[in-house]
Motif scaffolding. Sequence first.
Motif, short mmCIF file in Angstrom:
data_model
loop_
_atom_site.label_atom_id
_atom_site.label_comp_id
_atom_site.label_asym_id
_atom_site.label_seq_id
_atom_site.Cartn_x
_atom_site.Cartn_y
_atom_site.Cartn_z
N UNK A 342 0.92 -1.20 0.01
CA UNK A 342 0.04 0.05 0.03
C UNK A 342 0.85 1.31 0.00
N UNK A 343 1.95 1.40 0.60
CA UNK A 343 2.87 2.50 0.64
C UNK A 343 4.30 2.00 1.00
N UNK A 344 5.31 2.68 0.61
CA UNK A 344 6.73 2.35 0.66
C UNK A 344 7.14 2.08 2.01
N UNK A 345 6.81 2.93 3.10
CA UNK A 345 7.12 3.12 4.42
C UNK A 345 5.89 2.25 5.50
N UNK A 346 5.38 1.47 4.80
CA UNK A 346 4.50 0.48 5.61
C UNK A 346 4.94 -0.79 5.52
N UNK A 347 4.81 -1.41 6.75
CA UNK A 347 4.94 -3.16 6.90
C UNK A 347 3.82 -3.82 7.41
N UNK A 348 3.87 -4.90 7.38
CA UNK A 348 2.89 -5.71 7.69
C UNK A 348 3.05 -7.17 8.02
N UNK A 349 2.60 -7.75 9.17
CA UNK A 349 2.92 -9.04 9.67
C UNK A 349 2.34 -9.90 8.40
N UNK A 350 2.98 -10.92 8.23
CA UNK A 350 2.48 -12.01 7.16
C UNK A 350 1.05 -12.50 7.48
N UNK A 351 0.61 -12.53 8.73
CA UNK A 351 -0.74 -12.84 9.00
C UNK A 351 -1.29 -12.05 10.25
N UNK A 352 -2.54 -11.74 10.29
CA UNK A 352 -3.06 -11.03 11.48
C UNK A 352 -2.71 -11.70 12.71
N UNK A 353 -2.90 -13.31 12.53
CA UNK A 353 -2.77 -14.08 13.92
C UNK A 353 -1.36 -13.96 14.40
N UNK A 354 -0.25 -13.54 13.60
CA UNK A 354 1.08 -13.50 13.89
C UNK A 354 0.97 -12.33 15.19
N UNK A 355 0.59 -11.09 14.76
CA UNK A 355 0.58 -10.03 15.63
C UNK A 355 0.00 -10.36 16.98
N UNK A 356 -1.39 -10.96 16.62
CA UNK A 356 -2.00 -11.44 17.94
C UNK A 356 -1.34 -12.38 18.92
N UNK A 357 -0.45 -13.09 18.26
CA UNK A 357 0.13 -14.24 19.18
C UNK A 357 1.44 -13.60 19.78
N UNK A 358 2.00 -12.57 19.09
CA UNK A 358 3.15 -11.96 19.64
C UNK A 358 2.66 -11.24 20.95
N UNK A 359 1.50 -10.65 20.65
CA UNK A 359 0.97 -9.57 21.90
C UNK A 359 0.58 -10.60 22.99
N UNK A 360 0.11 -11.79 22.52
CA UNK A 360 -0.44 -12.81 23.67
C UNK A 360 0.86 -13.34 24.36
N UNK A 361 1.98 -13.24 23.78
CA UNK A 361 3.07 -13.70 24.39
C UNK A 361 3.79 -12.87 25.61
N UNK A 362 3.17 -11.58 25.67
CA UNK A 362 3.55 -10.87 26.59
C UNK A 362 2.58 -10.69 27.98
N UNK A 363 3.46 -10.85 29.02
CA UNK A 363 2.56 -10.44 30.33
C UNK A 363 1.88 -9.42 30.30
#
Length: 973
Positions: A342-363
Amino acid sequence: MRATSSVIVGRDSESALLAKGLAAAGRSSGGAVFLVGEAGIGKSRLASQCAFDAYAREVPVLRGRATSTGLVVPYRPLMEALSSRFRAAGTPEEPELEPFRPALSALVPEWRRHGPEFPASVVELAEALLRLLSVLGRERGCVMVLEDLHDSDTETIAVVEYVADNLADLPVLLLGTLRPEPGPALDVTRAAAGRQTATVLELGPLDDTQVHRMAEACLNAAPGEVPAEAHRRIARRAGGNPYLVEVLLADLVDSGTLHRTDGGWRCEDGPDGGVPTGVVRSWAARLDRLDPPVRELLLTSATLGSTFQVPLLQTVLGYEERALFAHLRAATEAGIIAPDGAAPDRYAFRHALTAEALTAALLPAERAATARRAADALEELGPAMSEDARQLLATLRLAAGDAAAAGAHLAEAGRRMLGQGAAGSAAVLLERAHGLTPDARRPEVAASLAVALAEAGRLAEAFTLAAGLPPVPPGTPAAAERADAHIRVAWAAVMGEHPEEAGRRVRAARALLGPAPPPAQQAALAVVEGHLVLLPGGAGEEGTADAAEAARRAAAVAEEHGLPVVACQAWQLLGLLSRDQGFDEADACLERMLAVSERHQLAAWRMEALVRLGANAFLRTGDATRLAAARTAAGELGALALTQTVDGLIAMNAVLCGDWEKARATVDRSVDAAARVRNLSAHRYLLLADATLAAHQGRRRERDAALLRFRRAGGEDSLLVPLQRGLCLAVGALLDEDRPGALDHLEAAVAWERERPSLYFLGGRWGLLPLLRALDGTGDTADHRAALASHGAQLAWNKLFLGMADAVHRGRGGDAAGAAEAVRSALRTGEAFPLARHLALRLVAEAAVADGWGEPVTWLRTAEEFFHAAAVQPVASACRAALRRAGASAPQRRDGRDRIPAPLRTSGVTPREYEVFVLLADRPGNQQIARHLSISPRTVEKHMASLLAKTGRQDRTALCEFAAECASAAVRR
């Protein structure tokens, strides 16, 4: 490593249906398909495969997706979809897209022109998008892929619904993906499926055999090569979810539990967990193997959402640019994130579940601390903060546990979006803010939310919310703000034709403002109250004078206090109300409206002024030139609703001017489109123009069918009733030779107008009715003078009939010369209206015969000729009967009459006489003519005598010369 499947497993029937839809789009038999399923179930895989197949066929593909960051960005998926196509292909240049370019510029900023923009509605933009897709798909079809619609803004969902409902005959396949989460996207999807305008495919989990095949595809393993233990672990923990299959398989490989040996793949024993805990642990284990800065970058990015902007991430982390990009590269190489197209300065996780899993890994405390740190960094931006950043800030504050701060930021973002005209998205934000705001501040948010709901078209919810606002002390600043909300909801109620609710909001605002409201708010209230007078059930004719005076004061105050929109509203209202003082006064008000709108670059109000000025011009003269110019300007600005409104006026003008083909083409062009974009007022007017077209052609069955559609659209509850009764039904009755029926319709129109002010002046009250009353003796000269003094007498259509009525009164009073001159003057006035002119001649001729004035025989022959050619047989027959009663010969309508030139036909020349006349050009004798036509010389003598009488020639020589002139003219033609 990344363990991804190179093939799609277990979705054969879904793939076949998409392939069928793609082929159907190529045959201009488009449709919509929605893939519904939980995260990771394979929706994007199928969408990508469909896009790949389209690319292989050289079919244009547009791809966009909503963001899962929680940000409300109007039209984001559509913007990305169009950019994905036109970023490289450039701006489309097809001429048929020219009227829609301004609306489409809301999605592609590069397409915007210089000067003020016309604010296209959601439905207008949807229609523009539909036209664009139709053009793109003209040769091979077109595919639009919109992913993650469950995260879309309400405007995008509205566009998707409109497009899905109108694809049946277009070369377009719309493919959408969404999760089965309650919300507008799922509601629209299921409703479309219920209407059979879309197909919904609900994707279920893979079975054990399919999971095994997928694992083999991910590892490039031969059938049976993946160990049973690895398959058992994956199948039990993944629950048939393809994404989890990949993640768990990658974790087994990364941890060394699953590894390749010389003998093939081998799986070691080890503990495993459940889902989703096992997935969270899997990601935690993967993060532990990354460098700490990369781990921090990924956790912070996940806190910002599944899609994030690099500059914002840098602001939060405080990394130097070189270090930041090094860590981004490491995360990308690990297969966790990727650049977003969508834009050159934008990144995305390869799957939305990845971001959810990463935040869930935090206390929980760690998650809150990360969100708080990111929010603090964002707030340092201050006024430079974008609207997206403000929404993200609210999300972070909520994650950090500060609901009150989150509500305040969402409310501010919602109010700003409301100011930008994105009422639907504003309503979403304000609804969120309403639930988070403390009780003491909640009414302020509720007031803004009521305005957003009203302007987004959710009137019932807006009315309920506005009615439930708690009281505040009158005369206070809080009361002034609350009153502004009531006024804006009242305006939406007036425009939506809800007079009772508008009245309630006005009363609520006045109670808050006290007996002496501030001038600016008094002006806004006066405009709303003035429009209430015009609605059915308003104050009637006696209330218009007070409303006009209040509107004039409101216009002056609004201009003085810098309120250009209120000023335009007031001048528009005055343009309607001041018609009672004449159209010069009405035009002066509209010219003032035009000047204000141009001075303040209000494109929408400028177009309203141009259209109303054009309508007045055509009413006064019958000339639609200015109206056509207004339509061109509206088309150039992309004002689709206004363009349809003008088309209604142009169609009606074409009906009055007898241009049946233009009227038909104009109605057909816009009547259904106006219904699709819910432009109800224009749709009704176009339906009435359609009915009037049929009535003026004497086609009763077609007229009644169109009137049925008009009634179903609420036409008989609108302000169009006088036109329906007078211009359509009364004229239709006269063409059926039903004069009593015409009088009944006209009297009914007048009775309707007595109960309420009329915005339309072609209903017969000021023209056709005075003529019929003069003919049957129920109208006298005093009534006629009163009609002449009315504002409606200034219109060319009415002037024609009033002039004929004057002729009848003069002729009955013995002023034969004055009566004849009145007819000639009326015919000149109504020159633009052929049907009205000939109908008036037919009506007046009998009075002229009875009272002995004018040229009734000539008038009847002229009218008979017109109505015979128009196939209006009742009137043509009546004209012939009237001719016989007047002692004149009537046309016999034998074969060949149509070959006779019009001047000779109106003189009563018969087909046999014309055969003689044609031969006279060569000056033959009677014997020669008799032999040529196989008739007797005596018959030739009779025809010659009749021709001399009917053409007014003195002798045979003059008649022969006239025949030669006609023959030469025919050759030149």
